[in-house]
Design an enzyme around this catalytic site. Structure first.
Site, PDB file in Angstrom:
ATOM      1  N   HIS A 267       0.830  -1.130   0.007  1.00 10.57           N
ATOM      2  CA  HIS A 267       0.099   0.021  -0.014  1.00 10.57           C
ATOM      3  C   HIS A 267       0.747   1.334   0.049  1.00 10.57           C
ATOM      4  O   HIS A 267       2.000   1.291   0.320  1.00 10.57           O
ATOM      5  CB  HIS A 267      -0.853   0.058   1.225  1.00 10.57           C
ATOM      6  CG  HIS A 267      -1.994   1.179   1.111  1.00 10.57           C
ATOM      7  ND1 HIS A 267      -2.023   2.044   1.406  1.00 10.57           N
ATOM      8  CD2 HIS A 267      -3.230   0.593   0.536  1.00 10.57           C
ATOM      9  CE1 HIS A 267      -3.320   2.579   1.064  1.00 10.57           C
ATOM     10  NE2 HIS A 267      -4.046   1.709   0.651  1.00 10.57           N
ATOM     11  N   ASP A 318      -8.100  -5.472  -0.622  1.00  6.90           N
ATOM     12  CA  ASP A 318      -8.728  -6.181  -1.749  1.00  6.90           C
ATOM     13  C   ASP A 318      -8.205  -7.535  -1.722  1.00  6.90           C
ATOM     14  O   ASP A 318      -8.772  -8.486  -2.240  1.00  6.90           O
ATOM     15  CB  ASP A 318      -7.790  -5.720  -3.002  1.00  6.90           C
ATOM     16  CG  ASP A 318      -8.171  -4.320  -3.316  1.00  6.90           C
ATOM     17  OD1 ASP A 318      -9.638  -4.054  -3.280  1.00  6.90           O
ATOM     18  OD2 ASP A 318      -7.565  -3.365  -3.524  1.00  6.90           O
TER      19      ASP A 318
HETATM   20  N1  COA Z   1       3.924  -7.568  -4.316  1.00  3.22           N
HETATM   21  C1  COA Z   1       5.545  -7.631  -4.304  1.00  3.22           C
HETATM   22  N2  COA Z   1       6.096  -6.614  -4.241  1.00  3.22           N
HETATM   23  C2  COA Z   1       5.544  -5.419  -3.634  1.00  3.22           C
HETATM   24  C3  COA Z   1       4.168  -5.074  -3.740  1.00  3.22           C
HETATM   25  C4  COA Z   1       3.219  -6.459  -4.183  1.00  3.22           C
HETATM   26  N3  COA Z   1       2.108  -6.273  -4.174  1.00  3.22           N
HETATM   27  N4  COA Z   1       3.889  -3.916  -3.590  1.00  3.22           N
HETATM   28  C5  COA Z   1       4.790  -3.499  -3.106  1.00  3.22           C
HETATM   29  N5  COA Z   1       6.009  -4.198  -3.270  1.00  3.22           N
HETATM   30  C6  COA Z   1       7.435  -3.944  -3.259  1.00  3.22           C
HETATM   31  C7  COA Z   1       7.712  -3.198  -4.618  1.00  3.22           C
HETATM   32  O1  COA Z   1       8.266  -4.031  -5.719  1.00  3.22           O
HETATM   33  C8  COA Z   1       8.866  -2.292  -4.101  1.00  3.22           C
HETATM   34  O2  COA Z   1      10.180  -2.982  -3.773  1.00  3.22           O
HETATM   35  P1  COA Z   1      11.541  -2.396  -4.367  1.00  3.22           P
HETATM   36  O3  COA Z   1      11.563  -1.100  -3.569  1.00  3.22           O
HETATM   37  O4  COA Z   1      12.333  -3.622  -3.981  1.00  3.22           O
HETATM   38  O5  COA Z   1      11.553  -2.079  -5.834  1.00  3.22           O
HETATM   39  C9  COA Z   1       8.255  -1.760  -2.769  1.00  3.22           C
HETATM   40  O6  COA Z   1       7.379  -2.759  -2.403  1.00  3.22           O
HETATM   41  C10 COA Z   1       7.630  -0.552  -3.013  1.00  3.22           C
HETATM   42  O7  COA Z   1       6.635  -0.770  -3.988  1.00  3.22           O
HETATM   43  P2  COA Z   1       6.043   0.473  -4.780  1.00  3.22           P
HETATM   44  O8  COA Z   1       5.017  -0.197  -6.210  1.00  3.22           O
HETATM   45  O9  COA Z   1       6.885   1.605  -5.271  1.00  3.22           O
HETATM   46  O10 COA Z   1       4.931   1.178  -4.011  1.00  3.22           O
HETATM   47  P3  COA Z   1       3.749   2.317  -4.336  1.00  3.22           P
HETATM   48  O11 COA Z   1       3.471   3.168  -2.986  1.00  3.22           O
HETATM   49  O12 COA Z   1       4.317   2.903  -5.575  1.00  3.22           O
HETATM   50  O13 COA Z   1       2.526   1.212  -4.845  1.00  3.22           O
HETATM   51  C11 COA Z   1       0.855  -0.159  -4.503  1.00  3.22           C
HETATM   52  C12 COA Z   1       1.541   0.824  -3.975  1.00  3.22           C
HETATM   53  C13 COA Z   1      -0.616  -0.294  -3.900  1.00  3.22           C
HETATM   54  C14 COA Z   1       0.484   0.171  -5.974  1.00  3.22           C
HETATM   55  C15 COA Z   1       1.671  -1.513  -4.841  1.00  3.22           C
HETATM   56  O14 COA Z   1       1.920  -2.145  -3.299  1.00  3.22           O
HETATM   57  C16 COA Z   1       0.998  -2.613  -5.517  1.00  3.22           C
HETATM   58  O15 COA Z   1       1.296  -2.454  -6.627  1.00  3.22           O
HETATM   59  N6  COA Z   1       0.292  -3.626  -4.831  1.00  3.22           N
HETATM   60  C17 COA Z   1      -0.522  -4.588  -5.552  1.00  3.22           C
HETATM   61  C18 COA Z   1      -1.632  -4.073  -6.208  1.00  3.22           C
HETATM   62  C19 COA Z   1      -2.693  -3.769  -5.359  1.00  3.22           C
HETATM   63  O16 COA Z   1      -3.135  -4.836  -4.229  1.00  3.22           O
HETATM   64  N7  COA Z   1      -3.344  -2.664  -5.296  1.00  3.22           N
HETATM   65  C20 COA Z   1      -4.488  -2.230  -4.424  1.00  3.22           C
HETATM   66  C21 COA Z   1      -4.179  -1.198  -3.566  1.00  3.22           C
HETATM   67  S1  COA Z   1      -5.373  -1.044  -2.189  1.00  3.22           S
END
Ligand code: COA
Length: 382
Positions: A267, A318
Protein backbone atom coordinates in the site's frame (compact mmCIF):
# COMPACT_ATOMS: atom_id res chain seq x y z
CA UNK A 1 19.94 25.11 -23.33
CA UNK A 2 17.72 27.85 -21.89
CA UNK A 3 16.38 27.16 -18.41
CA UNK A 4 13.59 29.39 -17.11
CA UNK A 5 12.08 26.85 -14.70
CA UNK A 6 11.23 28.08 -11.19
CA UNK A 7 12.40 26.27 -8.06
CA UNK A 8 8.80 25.09 -7.46
CA UNK A 9 8.69 23.44 -10.88
CA UNK A 10 11.84 21.48 -10.06
CA UNK A 11 10.32 19.99 -6.88
CA UNK A 12 8.94 16.78 -8.27
CA UNK A 13 7.53 13.95 -6.15
CA UNK A 14 7.12 10.77 -8.17
CA UNK A 15 3.57 9.43 -7.78
CA UNK A 16 2.82 12.45 -5.52
CA UNK A 17 3.82 10.30 -2.53
CA UNK A 18 3.32 12.24 0.71
CA UNK A 19 2.04 15.35 -1.10
CA UNK A 20 -0.92 16.98 0.67
CA UNK A 21 -3.33 17.89 -2.13
CA UNK A 22 -6.66 18.49 -0.34
CA UNK A 23 -8.25 19.27 3.01
CA UNK A 24 -11.00 16.92 4.10
CA UNK A 25 -13.19 15.99 7.07
CA UNK A 26 -14.42 12.79 5.49
CA UNK A 27 -11.81 10.15 6.27
CA UNK A 28 -8.19 9.82 7.35
CA UNK A 29 -5.68 7.00 6.85
CA UNK A 30 -2.95 6.79 9.50
CA UNK A 31 -0.53 4.54 7.66
CA UNK A 32 2.04 4.30 10.44
CA UNK A 33 -0.37 2.93 13.03
CA UNK A 34 -2.64 1.10 10.56
CA UNK A 35 -5.70 3.19 11.42
CA UNK A 36 -8.64 4.40 9.34
CA UNK A 37 -11.09 7.03 10.59
CA UNK A 38 -14.45 8.06 9.11
CA UNK A 39 -15.27 11.61 10.30
CA UNK A 40 -13.10 10.94 13.37
CA UNK A 41 -14.52 7.49 14.21
CA UNK A 42 -12.12 4.52 14.25
CA UNK A 43 -13.13 1.99 11.57
CA UNK A 44 -12.89 -0.81 14.17
CA UNK A 45 -15.63 0.89 16.23
CA UNK A 46 -17.80 1.29 13.14
CA UNK A 47 -17.32 -2.04 11.35
CA UNK A 48 -19.80 -4.68 12.47
CA UNK A 49 -21.78 -2.09 14.49
CA UNK A 50 -23.35 0.29 11.97
CA UNK A 51 -25.15 -0.07 8.65
CA UNK A 52 -23.98 1.23 5.28
CA UNK A 53 -26.77 3.84 5.40
CA UNK A 54 -25.50 5.11 8.78
CA UNK A 55 -22.01 5.46 7.30
CA UNK A 56 -23.36 7.35 4.28
CA UNK A 57 -25.19 9.77 6.58
CA UNK A 58 -22.04 10.15 8.71
CA UNK A 59 -19.81 10.94 5.75
CA UNK A 60 -22.25 13.44 4.27
CA UNK A 61 -23.27 15.16 7.53
CA UNK A 62 -20.35 14.74 9.93
CA UNK A 63 -22.51 12.95 12.53
CA UNK A 64 -24.41 9.70 12.87
CA UNK A 65 -28.16 9.77 12.13
CA UNK A 66 -30.84 9.06 14.70
CA UNK A 67 -33.28 6.23 13.97
CA UNK A 68 -35.80 8.42 12.09
CA UNK A 69 -33.08 10.03 9.93
CA UNK A 70 -31.55 6.66 9.12
CA UNK A 71 -34.92 5.13 8.21
CA UNK A 72 -35.71 8.14 5.99
CA UNK A 73 -32.39 7.90 4.16
CA UNK A 74 -32.81 4.14 3.66
CA UNK A 75 -36.28 4.66 2.19
CA UNK A 76 -35.13 7.53 -0.03
CA UNK A 77 -32.23 5.46 -1.38
CA UNK A 78 -34.36 2.35 -1.96
CA UNK A 79 -36.90 4.48 -3.85
CA UNK A 80 -34.17 5.79 -6.19
CA UNK A 81 -32.71 2.39 -7.14
CA UNK A 82 -34.69 1.91 -10.35
CA UNK A 83 -32.79 2.77 -13.57
CA UNK A 84 -34.19 4.83 -16.46
CA UNK A 85 -35.29 2.43 -19.24
CA UNK A 86 -32.83 4.03 -21.70
CA UNK A 87 -29.93 2.99 -19.44
CA UNK A 88 -31.19 -0.60 -19.25
CA UNK A 89 -31.43 -0.63 -23.05
CA UNK A 90 -27.89 0.74 -23.33
CA UNK A 91 -26.57 -2.01 -21.01
CA UNK A 92 -28.25 -4.59 -23.27
CA UNK A 93 -26.39 -3.11 -26.25
CA UNK A 94 -22.97 -3.50 -24.62
CA UNK A 95 -20.87 -6.36 -26.03
CA UNK A 96 -20.57 -9.34 -23.63
CA UNK A 97 -16.80 -8.85 -23.70
CA UNK A 98 -17.06 -5.36 -22.15
CA UNK A 99 -15.61 -5.26 -18.66
CA UNK A 100 -18.27 -4.45 -16.00
CA UNK A 101 -16.26 -1.38 -14.94
CA UNK A 102 -16.33 -0.06 -18.52
CA UNK A 103 -20.10 -0.60 -18.66
CA UNK A 104 -20.49 1.07 -15.27
CA UNK A 105 -18.48 4.11 -16.34
CA UNK A 106 -20.49 4.50 -19.54
CA UNK A 107 -23.80 3.99 -17.72
CA UNK A 108 -22.92 6.61 -15.09
CA UNK A 109 -22.22 9.12 -17.89
CA UNK A 110 -25.61 8.29 -19.39
CA UNK A 111 -27.32 8.66 -16.00
CA UNK A 112 -25.79 12.14 -15.90
CA UNK A 113 -27.39 13.05 -19.23
CA UNK A 114 -30.79 11.78 -18.05
CA UNK A 115 -30.63 13.08 -14.46
CA UNK A 116 -33.58 15.36 -13.58
CA UNK A 117 -31.04 17.85 -12.18
CA UNK A 118 -28.67 17.72 -15.18
CA UNK A 119 -27.13 21.16 -15.64
CA UNK A 120 -27.90 22.21 -12.04
CA UNK A 121 -24.73 22.36 -9.93
CA UNK A 122 -26.34 23.82 -6.77
CA UNK A 123 -25.64 22.16 -3.41
CA UNK A 124 -29.29 21.01 -3.18
CA UNK A 125 -29.21 19.46 -6.65
CA UNK A 126 -25.89 17.78 -5.92
CA UNK A 127 -27.28 16.17 -2.76
CA UNK A 128 -30.18 14.78 -4.83
CA UNK A 129 -27.73 13.53 -7.47
CA UNK A 130 -25.55 11.98 -4.75
CA UNK A 131 -28.51 9.99 -3.40
CA UNK A 132 -29.53 8.86 -6.87
CA UNK A 133 -25.99 7.72 -7.71
CA UNK A 134 -25.54 5.77 -4.46
CA UNK A 135 -28.87 4.07 -5.20
CA UNK A 136 -28.43 3.51 -8.94
CA UNK A 137 -24.85 2.18 -9.10
CA UNK A 138 -25.68 -1.11 -7.25
CA UNK A 139 -28.67 -1.57 -9.59
CA UNK A 140 -26.46 -1.04 -12.65
CA UNK A 141 -24.20 -3.85 -11.48
CA UNK A 142 -27.04 -6.22 -10.59
CA UNK A 143 -28.87 -5.52 -13.87
CA UNK A 144 -25.72 -5.99 -15.95
CA UNK A 145 -25.14 -9.36 -14.30
CA UNK A 146 -28.71 -10.53 -14.90
CA UNK A 147 -28.79 -9.23 -18.49
CA UNK A 148 -25.61 -11.22 -19.20
CA UNK A 149 -27.21 -14.34 -17.74
CA UNK A 150 -30.46 -13.71 -19.67
CA UNK A 151 -32.34 -13.49 -16.37
CA UNK A 152 -35.31 -11.17 -15.70
CA UNK A 153 -34.46 -7.94 -13.86
CA UNK A 154 -35.55 -7.57 -10.25
CA UNK A 155 -36.84 -4.34 -8.65
CA UNK A 156 -35.46 -3.18 -5.32
CA UNK A 157 -37.53 -3.94 -2.22
CA UNK A 158 -38.20 -0.62 -0.41
CA UNK A 159 -38.06 -2.44 2.95
CA UNK A 160 -34.44 -3.46 2.42
CA UNK A 161 -31.22 -1.48 2.69
CA UNK A 162 -28.77 -0.96 -0.19
CA UNK A 163 -26.55 -3.95 0.63
CA UNK A 164 -29.44 -6.44 0.97
CA UNK A 165 -31.13 -5.04 -2.11
CA UNK A 166 -27.95 -5.36 -4.13
CA UNK A 167 -27.63 -9.10 -3.36
CA UNK A 168 -31.36 -9.58 -3.87
CA UNK A 169 -31.39 -7.85 -7.27
CA UNK A 170 -28.21 -9.58 -8.43
CA UNK A 171 -28.97 -13.14 -7.31
CA UNK A 172 -32.77 -13.17 -7.33
CA UNK A 173 -33.39 -14.24 -3.71
CA UNK A 174 -33.14 -12.23 -0.49
CA UNK A 175 -29.82 -12.91 1.29
CA UNK A 176 -29.64 -15.02 4.44
CA UNK A 177 -28.70 -13.25 7.69
CA UNK A 178 -24.93 -13.89 7.55
CA UNK A 179 -24.84 -12.72 3.93
CA UNK A 180 -26.66 -9.51 4.92
CA UNK A 181 -24.12 -8.89 7.68
CA UNK A 182 -21.15 -9.52 5.40
CA UNK A 183 -22.45 -7.50 2.42
CA UNK A 184 -23.22 -4.55 4.65
CA UNK A 185 -19.78 -4.79 6.28
CA UNK A 186 -18.11 -5.04 2.88
CA UNK A 187 -19.83 -1.82 1.80
CA UNK A 188 -19.02 -0.05 5.08
CA UNK A 189 -15.32 -0.97 4.83
CA UNK A 190 -15.08 0.18 1.21
CA UNK A 191 -17.00 3.46 1.56
CA UNK A 192 -14.05 5.83 1.82
CA UNK A 193 -10.28 5.84 2.11
CA UNK A 194 -8.67 9.27 2.22
CA UNK A 195 -7.25 10.79 -0.95
CA UNK A 196 -6.83 7.54 -2.88
CA UNK A 197 -6.23 7.74 -6.65
CA UNK A 198 -9.89 7.53 -7.74
CA UNK A 199 -11.09 10.01 -5.10
CA UNK A 200 -8.34 12.40 -6.18
CA UNK A 201 -9.38 11.94 -9.82
CA UNK A 202 -12.99 12.75 -8.87
CA UNK A 203 -11.95 15.84 -6.91
CA UNK A 204 -9.78 17.09 -9.79
CA UNK A 205 -12.76 16.87 -12.15
CA UNK A 206 -15.11 18.50 -9.61
CA UNK A 207 -12.59 21.32 -9.09
CA UNK A 208 -13.13 22.45 -12.69
CA UNK A 209 -16.83 22.85 -11.73
CA UNK A 210 -17.74 20.01 -14.05
CA UNK A 211 -20.79 18.02 -12.93
CA UNK A 212 -20.97 15.22 -10.33
CA UNK A 213 -21.63 12.44 -12.88
CA UNK A 214 -18.53 13.44 -14.88
CA UNK A 215 -16.43 13.41 -11.70
CA UNK A 216 -17.84 9.99 -10.77
CA UNK A 217 -17.21 8.53 -14.23
CA UNK A 218 -13.59 9.72 -13.96
CA UNK A 219 -13.24 8.17 -10.50
CA UNK A 220 -14.61 4.86 -11.82
CA UNK A 221 -12.02 4.92 -14.61
CA UNK A 222 -9.25 5.40 -12.05
CA UNK A 223 -10.55 2.64 -9.77
CA UNK A 224 -10.60 0.15 -12.63
CA UNK A 225 -6.80 -0.10 -12.83
CA UNK A 226 -5.11 -3.12 -11.25
CA UNK A 227 -2.86 -1.03 -8.98
CA UNK A 228 -6.06 0.36 -7.41
CA UNK A 229 -9.51 -1.26 -7.18
CA UNK A 230 -8.88 -3.65 -10.08
CA UNK A 231 -6.56 -5.58 -7.76
CA UNK A 232 -9.46 -7.52 -6.18
CA UNK A 233 -10.31 -9.24 -9.48
CA UNK A 234 -6.63 -10.14 -9.98
CA UNK A 235 -6.51 -11.58 -6.44
CA UNK A 236 -9.50 -13.82 -7.11
CA UNK A 237 -8.10 -15.00 -10.42
CA UNK A 238 -4.78 -15.81 -8.73
CA UNK A 239 -6.41 -17.78 -5.92
CA UNK A 240 -8.56 -19.74 -8.37
CA UNK A 241 -5.51 -20.39 -10.56
CA UNK A 242 -3.49 -21.66 -7.57
CA UNK A 243 -6.46 -23.94 -6.89
CA UNK A 244 -4.84 -26.09 -4.22
CA UNK A 245 -3.18 -25.18 -0.95
CA UNK A 246 -0.18 -27.43 -1.75
CA UNK A 247 0.58 -25.31 -4.84
CA UNK A 248 0.86 -21.99 -2.96
CA UNK A 249 4.54 -22.25 -2.02
CA UNK A 250 5.79 -22.83 -5.59
CA UNK A 251 3.35 -20.35 -7.15
CA UNK A 252 4.29 -17.46 -4.86
CA UNK A 253 8.02 -18.29 -4.93
CA UNK A 254 7.84 -18.23 -8.74
CA UNK A 255 6.11 -14.85 -8.78
CA UNK A 256 8.59 -13.31 -6.37
CA UNK A 257 11.53 -14.76 -8.28
CA UNK A 258 10.19 -13.13 -11.45
CA UNK A 259 9.76 -9.85 -9.55
CA UNK A 260 6.00 -9.94 -10.16
CA UNK A 261 3.74 -8.04 -7.78
CA UNK A 262 1.36 -10.10 -5.68
CA UNK A 263 -2.03 -8.45 -6.07
CA UNK A 264 -3.81 -7.47 -2.85
CA UNK A 265 -0.54 -6.74 -1.03
CA UNK A 266 1.31 -3.53 -0.28
CA UNK A 267 0.00 0.00 0.00
CA UNK A 268 1.13 3.55 -0.66
CA UNK A 269 0.16 4.76 2.83
CA UNK A 270 -0.02 1.76 5.20
CA UNK A 271 3.29 0.62 6.64
CA UNK A 272 1.51 -2.07 8.62
CA UNK A 273 -1.67 -4.10 8.14
CA UNK A 274 -4.62 -2.38 6.47
CA UNK A 275 -7.20 -2.29 9.33
CA UNK A 276 -9.97 -3.35 6.95
CA UNK A 277 -8.18 -6.63 6.18
CA UNK A 278 -8.72 -7.86 9.77
CA UNK A 279 -12.51 -7.82 9.39
CA UNK A 280 -12.49 -9.26 5.89
CA UNK A 281 -10.10 -12.08 6.85
CA UNK A 282 -12.49 -13.12 9.64
CA UNK A 283 -15.54 -13.12 7.37
CA UNK A 284 -13.66 -14.74 4.49
CA UNK A 285 -12.90 -17.68 6.77
CA UNK A 286 -16.46 -17.86 8.11
CA UNK A 287 -18.27 -17.49 4.79
CA UNK A 288 -15.89 -19.70 2.75
CA UNK A 289 -16.36 -22.48 5.32
CA UNK A 290 -20.15 -22.05 5.22
CA UNK A 291 -20.37 -22.00 1.41
CA UNK A 292 -18.00 -24.88 0.71
CA UNK A 293 -14.99 -22.76 -0.35
CA UNK A 294 -12.73 -23.61 2.61
CA UNK A 295 -9.84 -24.44 0.26
CA UNK A 296 -9.98 -20.89 -1.20
CA UNK A 297 -9.66 -19.37 2.27
CA UNK A 298 -6.81 -21.75 3.12
CA UNK A 299 -4.99 -20.78 -0.09
CA UNK A 300 -5.42 -17.08 0.74
CA UNK A 301 -4.16 -17.54 4.25
CA UNK A 302 -1.09 -19.40 3.07
CA UNK A 303 -0.38 -16.73 0.43
CA UNK A 304 -0.62 -14.10 3.18
CA UNK A 305 1.81 -15.97 5.44
CA UNK A 306 4.37 -16.49 2.67
CA UNK A 307 4.24 -12.92 1.34
CA UNK A 308 4.52 -11.48 4.85
CA UNK A 309 7.50 -13.71 5.66
CA UNK A 310 9.36 -13.25 2.38
CA UNK A 311 8.59 -9.61 1.50
CA UNK A 312 7.46 -8.09 4.80
CA UNK A 313 4.35 -6.66 3.16
CA UNK A 314 0.77 -6.99 4.35
CA UNK A 315 -2.56 -7.68 2.68
CA UNK A 316 -4.63 -4.64 1.76
CA UNK A 317 -8.43 -4.42 1.61
CA UNK A 318 -8.59 -6.14 -1.78
CA UNK A 319 -6.96 -9.38 -0.68
CA UNK A 320 -9.67 -10.90 1.52
CA UNK A 321 -12.51 -8.95 -0.09
CA UNK A 322 -11.96 -11.19 -3.13
CA UNK A 323 -12.87 -14.46 -1.37
CA UNK A 324 -15.62 -12.75 0.66
CA UNK A 325 -17.28 -11.61 -2.57
CA UNK A 326 -16.68 -14.98 -4.24
CA UNK A 327 -18.48 -16.69 -1.33
CA UNK A 328 -21.36 -14.23 -1.79
CA UNK A 329 -21.70 -15.46 -5.38
CA UNK A 330 -20.19 -12.42 -7.11
CA UNK A 331 -18.21 -13.32 -10.27
CA UNK A 332 -14.52 -12.28 -10.37
CA UNK A 333 -14.96 -9.66 -13.11
CA UNK A 334 -17.65 -7.92 -11.02
CA UNK A 335 -15.58 -7.55 -7.83
CA UNK A 336 -14.19 -4.09 -8.68
CA UNK A 337 -17.64 -2.85 -9.64
CA UNK A 338 -18.97 -3.90 -6.22
CA UNK A 339 -16.16 -1.89 -4.62
CA UNK A 340 -17.23 1.04 -6.86
CA UNK A 341 -20.83 0.71 -5.62
CA UNK A 342 -19.64 1.14 -2.02
CA UNK A 343 -17.10 3.85 -2.85
CA UNK A 344 -19.71 5.92 -4.71
CA UNK A 345 -20.95 7.22 -1.33
CA UNK A 346 -17.39 8.32 -0.47
CA UNK A 347 -16.70 9.76 -3.92
CA UNK A 348 -19.82 11.93 -3.89
CA UNK A 349 -18.97 13.08 -0.33
CA UNK A 350 -15.58 14.27 -1.61
CA UNK A 351 -17.09 15.85 -4.72
CA UNK A 352 -19.59 17.81 -2.58
CA UNK A 353 -16.79 18.79 -0.17
CA UNK A 354 -14.71 20.01 -3.13
CA UNK A 355 -17.59 22.12 -4.51
CA UNK A 356 -18.21 23.63 -1.05
CA UNK A 357 -14.71 25.14 -0.85
CA UNK A 358 -13.38 24.96 -4.37
CA UNK A 359 -10.17 26.04 -5.96
CA UNK A 360 -9.15 24.61 -9.33
CA UNK A 361 -6.71 21.72 -8.81
CA UNK A 362 -4.02 22.46 -11.32
CA UNK A 363 -0.50 21.38 -10.34
CA UNK A 364 2.57 21.85 -12.47
CA UNK A 365 5.10 19.44 -13.95
CA UNK A 366 8.85 19.14 -14.05
CA UNK A 367 9.70 19.73 -17.70
CA UNK A 368 12.51 17.39 -18.72
CA UNK A 369 13.18 18.21 -22.39
CA UNK A 370 15.13 21.01 -24.04
CA UNK A 371 13.78 24.58 -24.28
CA UNK A 372 14.22 27.23 -26.98
CA UNK A 373 14.87 24.87 -29.92
CA UNK A 374 15.08 26.74 -33.23
CA UNK A 375 11.87 26.27 -35.31
CA UNK A 376 12.34 24.78 -38.81
CA UNK A 377 9.49 25.23 -41.38
CA UNK A 378 8.17 22.03 -43.06
CA UNK A 379 9.86 22.67 -46.44
CA UNK A 380 13.28 23.03 -44.76
CA UNK A 381 13.01 19.85 -42.63
CA UNK A 382 15.21 16.89 -43.71
N1 COA B 1 4.03 -7.55 -4.37
C1 COA B 1 5.36 -7.61 -4.36
N2 COA B 1 6.15 -6.54 -4.05
C2 COA B 1 5.52 -5.39 -3.74
C3 COA B 1 4.13 -5.27 -3.73
C4 COA B 1 3.38 -6.41 -4.07
N3 COA B 1 2.05 -6.36 -4.08
N4 COA B 1 3.79 -4.02 -3.38
C5 COA B 1 4.93 -3.37 -3.20
N5 COA B 1 5.98 -4.19 -3.40
C6 COA B 1 7.38 -3.84 -3.31
C7 COA B 1 7.84 -3.21 -4.63
O1 COA B 1 8.32 -4.17 -5.53
C8 COA B 1 8.90 -2.28 -4.17
O2 COA B 1 10.06 -3.01 -3.89
P1 COA B 1 11.49 -2.44 -4.29
O3 COA B 1 11.65 -1.17 -3.53
O4 COA B 1 12.41 -3.54 -3.88
O5 COA B 1 11.43 -2.21 -5.77
C9 COA B 1 8.36 -1.75 -2.83
O6 COA B 1 7.52 -2.80 -2.33
C10 COA B 1 7.57 -0.45 -2.95
O7 COA B 1 6.52 -0.68 -3.92
P2 COA B 1 5.95 0.43 -4.89
O8 COA B 1 5.20 -0.24 -5.99
O9 COA B 1 7.01 1.40 -5.27
O10 COA B 1 4.94 1.15 -3.91
P3 COA B 1 3.83 2.18 -4.31
O11 COA B 1 3.51 2.94 -3.08
O12 COA B 1 4.18 2.95 -5.52
O13 COA B 1 2.61 1.23 -4.73
C11 COA B 1 0.81 -0.24 -4.62
C12 COA B 1 1.59 0.86 -3.90
C13 COA B 1 -0.48 -0.47 -3.86
C14 COA B 1 0.49 0.22 -6.03
C15 COA B 1 1.67 -1.53 -4.65
O14 COA B 1 1.88 -1.99 -3.35
C16 COA B 1 1.05 -2.60 -5.52
O15 COA B 1 1.25 -2.60 -6.73
N6 COA B 1 0.27 -3.55 -4.91
C17 COA B 1 -0.43 -4.55 -5.68
C18 COA B 1 -1.71 -3.97 -6.24
C19 COA B 1 -2.75 -3.79 -5.18
O16 COA B 1 -3.01 -4.65 -4.36
N7 COA B 1 -3.41 -2.62 -5.24
C20 COA B 1 -4.47 -2.30 -4.33
C21 COA B 1 -4.07 -1.25 -3.38
S1 COA B 1 -5.31 -0.97 -2.13
Amino acid sequence: MANSKSAAEKTFVRGLEGVVAAETNISWVDGIHGKLYYQGYDIHDIAEHVSFEEVIFLLWNGRFPNRAECDRLQLELASEMRLPSQVVEMIKLMPPSAHPMAVLQTAVSMLGVLDPDAGNNSAEANLRKAKRLVAQVPTLIADLHRIRKSLPLISADPKMGIADNFLYMMRGAPPIEIEQTVMDLLMVLHTDHGLNASTFAGRVIASTLSDMHSALAGAIGALKGSLHGGANQKVMEMILQIGNVDMVQDYIAGMLENKQKIMGFGHRVYRTEDPRARHLRKYSEMLCELKGFKELYDISHKVETLVRESKGIYPNVDFYSATVQHALGIPADFLTAVLAASRTAGWVAHIMEQYADNRLIRPTSKYTAELGIKFVPMEQRP
